[in-house]
Design an enzyme around this catalytic site. Structure first.
Site, mmCIF file in Angstrom:
data_model
loop_
_atom_site.group_PDB
_atom_site.id
_atom_site.type_symbol
_atom_site.label_atom_id
_atom_site.label_comp_id
_atom_site.label_asym_id
_atom_site.label_seq_id
_atom_site.Cartn_x
_atom_site.Cartn_y
_atom_site.Cartn_z
ATOM 1 N N CYS A 86 -1.670 9.483 7.978
ATOM 2 C CA CYS A 86 -1.513 8.246 7.202
ATOM 3 C C CYS A 86 -0.041 7.815 7.203
ATOM 4 C CB CYS A 86 -2.066 8.384 5.792
ATOM 5 S SG CYS A 86 -2.307 6.758 5.019
ATOM 6 N N ASP A 129 -2.066 10.729 -3.043
ATOM 7 C CA ASP A 129 -2.352 9.633 -3.984
ATOM 8 C C ASP A 129 -2.593 10.162 -5.380
ATOM 9 O OD1 ASP A 129 -3.118 8.395 -1.231
ATOM 10 O OD2 ASP A 129 -2.883 6.744 -2.665
ATOM 11 N N ARG A 154 0.844 -1.202 0.000
ATOM 12 C CA ARG A 154 0.000 0.000 0.000
ATOM 13 C C ARG A 154 0.882 1.256 0.000
ATOM 14 N NH1 ARG A 154 1.361 1.971 3.994
ATOM 15 N NH2 ARG A 154 0.197 3.804 3.360
ATOM 16 N N LYS A 209 -5.276 10.238 1.945
ATOM 17 C CA LYS A 209 -6.044 9.456 2.914
ATOM 18 C C LYS A 209 -7.179 10.251 3.542
ATOM 19 C CE LYS A 209 -5.592 6.034 3.739
ATOM 20 N NZ LYS A 209 -6.397 5.058 2.988
ATOM 21 N N LYS A 261 2.494 11.383 -9.283
ATOM 22 C CA LYS A 261 1.212 11.387 -8.561
ATOM 23 C C LYS A 261 0.270 12.459 -9.135
ATOM 24 C CE LYS A 261 3.137 8.999 -4.835
ATOM 25 N NZ LYS A 261 3.782 9.425 -3.604
#
Ligand code: RUB
Length: 318
Positions: A125, A194, A16, A205, A230
């Site tokens: 996160c 992300d 992850r 997150k 990203k």
């Protein structure tokens, strides 16, 4: 590990974090390609394109995944021979992995320049890019204290506090809902991403946007540490980033939920922080204001308009 195993491990979040899943996909494509020795050009390309599609969609929000897959599989579309296609793909996969690792180191160096001796940093996160900034500052001799959130429901905060503790960094572990309570003690927030859209919004997150809001209210700088892959090219065309919603049992055990017929669990995994809450994005190319997202997509992502036009109906060739 087979290609399918990598896909499953990413889906189950055994692998992850946006950077790690991109590197895992690159390695899976490399290994898969190296294992193919008996196909003609067309069959090789078909098989690799299917593999690329499988990996690219396995977690829908992290743009690092389709970006990595697209960068690596580009030679499949242009190569004239089997050897060109295979060598091109394998070279790109190796280069992506190396670039990605160096990018995190570089982000750490640049990010550390934005941290001052004695700063209290809040993170949310488990982002290797964000942590690299904090750990690099610590290695440079700065006295840093961290507030790290728990990150319900999957507790990624546990991984973060282990990294920070192993590095010898004084760390306060807090529940997610305590972020605003402690913001008055914080000098700077640093999270990962992300996906970053063309207008500089940051997808990270769930809970990140609340922290950014609390940071703005308290006049605390909010930094995002993110490799250039990203950034989401297709947002130029108005494509939206899909927010992954994960199973209810991550939040509430089935045994309890079945006793509550009027209750639905909602479990979005990410949220969107608008650009006005983001002070700076630290990339391996330098620290940029979120308004410069378009430049990163155009100049550094090696993604030209030809790619964007693939399967986009209004971009038909003349
Ligand atoms: C991970 C997460 C991280 C980003 C950036 O979510 O939101 O902040 O992926 O991480 P999940 P990195 O645990 O659901 O994958 O900087 O390591 O790429």
């Amino acid at each position: 590990m087979t290609l399918e195993e990598t896909a499953t491990r990413i889906k189950r979040m055994e692998i992850r974090g946006a950077g790690r899943i991109a590197r895992a996909a690159a390695k899976a494509l490399l290994d898969y390609s190296e294992s193919i020795n008996d196909l003609d050009q067309k069959s090789y390309i078909d098989r690799m394109l299917r593999a690329s599609d499988l990996l690219a969609g396995v977690r829908p929000t992290a743009v690092s995944l389709p970006n990595a897959v697209n960068i690596i599989s580009k030679p499949l579309l242009k190569a004239e021979t089997l050897q060109d296609a295979k060598e091109g793909l394998e070279d790109r996969a190796r280069a992506f992995i190396t670039h990605s690792e160096h990018a995190v180191t570089r982000i750490g160096e640049i990010g550390a320049r934005h941290i001052r001796d004695g700063d209290v940093v809040m993170t949310h996160c488990n982002s290797e890019a964000a942590l690299q900034c904090i750990v690099t500052a610590h290695h440079q001799g700065m006295d840093i204290e961290v507030y790290a959130t728990e990150v319900r429901p999957r507790n990624q905060g546990h991984i973060t506090i282990k990294t920070l503790s192993d590095a010898g960094i004084r760390t306060n572990f807090i529940v997610d809902s305590a972020a605003r309570y402690f913001m008055k003690e914080v000098d700077i927030c640093i999270t990962g991403a992300d996906a970053i859209t063309v207008n500089g919004a940051v997808i990270n997150k769930i809970g990140t946007s609340q922290i950014a809001l609390a940071a703005k209210e308290a006049r605390v700088n909010f930094l995002v540490a993110a490799e250039t892959y990203k950034f989401a090219p297709r947002t130029i065309l108005g494509e939206r980033i899909l927010i992954e919603e994960r199973p209810a049992d991550e939040v509430l055990p089935d045994a309890i939920l079945t006793t509550l017929p009027h209750v639905t669990v909602r479990n979005p995994t990410f949220d969107i922080t608008p650009s006005e809450y983001v002070d700076l994005i630290i990339t391996e190319q330098g620290a940029i204001p979120p308004e410069m997202a378009y430049t990163i997509i155009k100049e550094h992502l090696q993604w030209d308009m030809d790619n964007l036009c693939t399967d986009y109906p209004y971009c038909e060739e003349e």
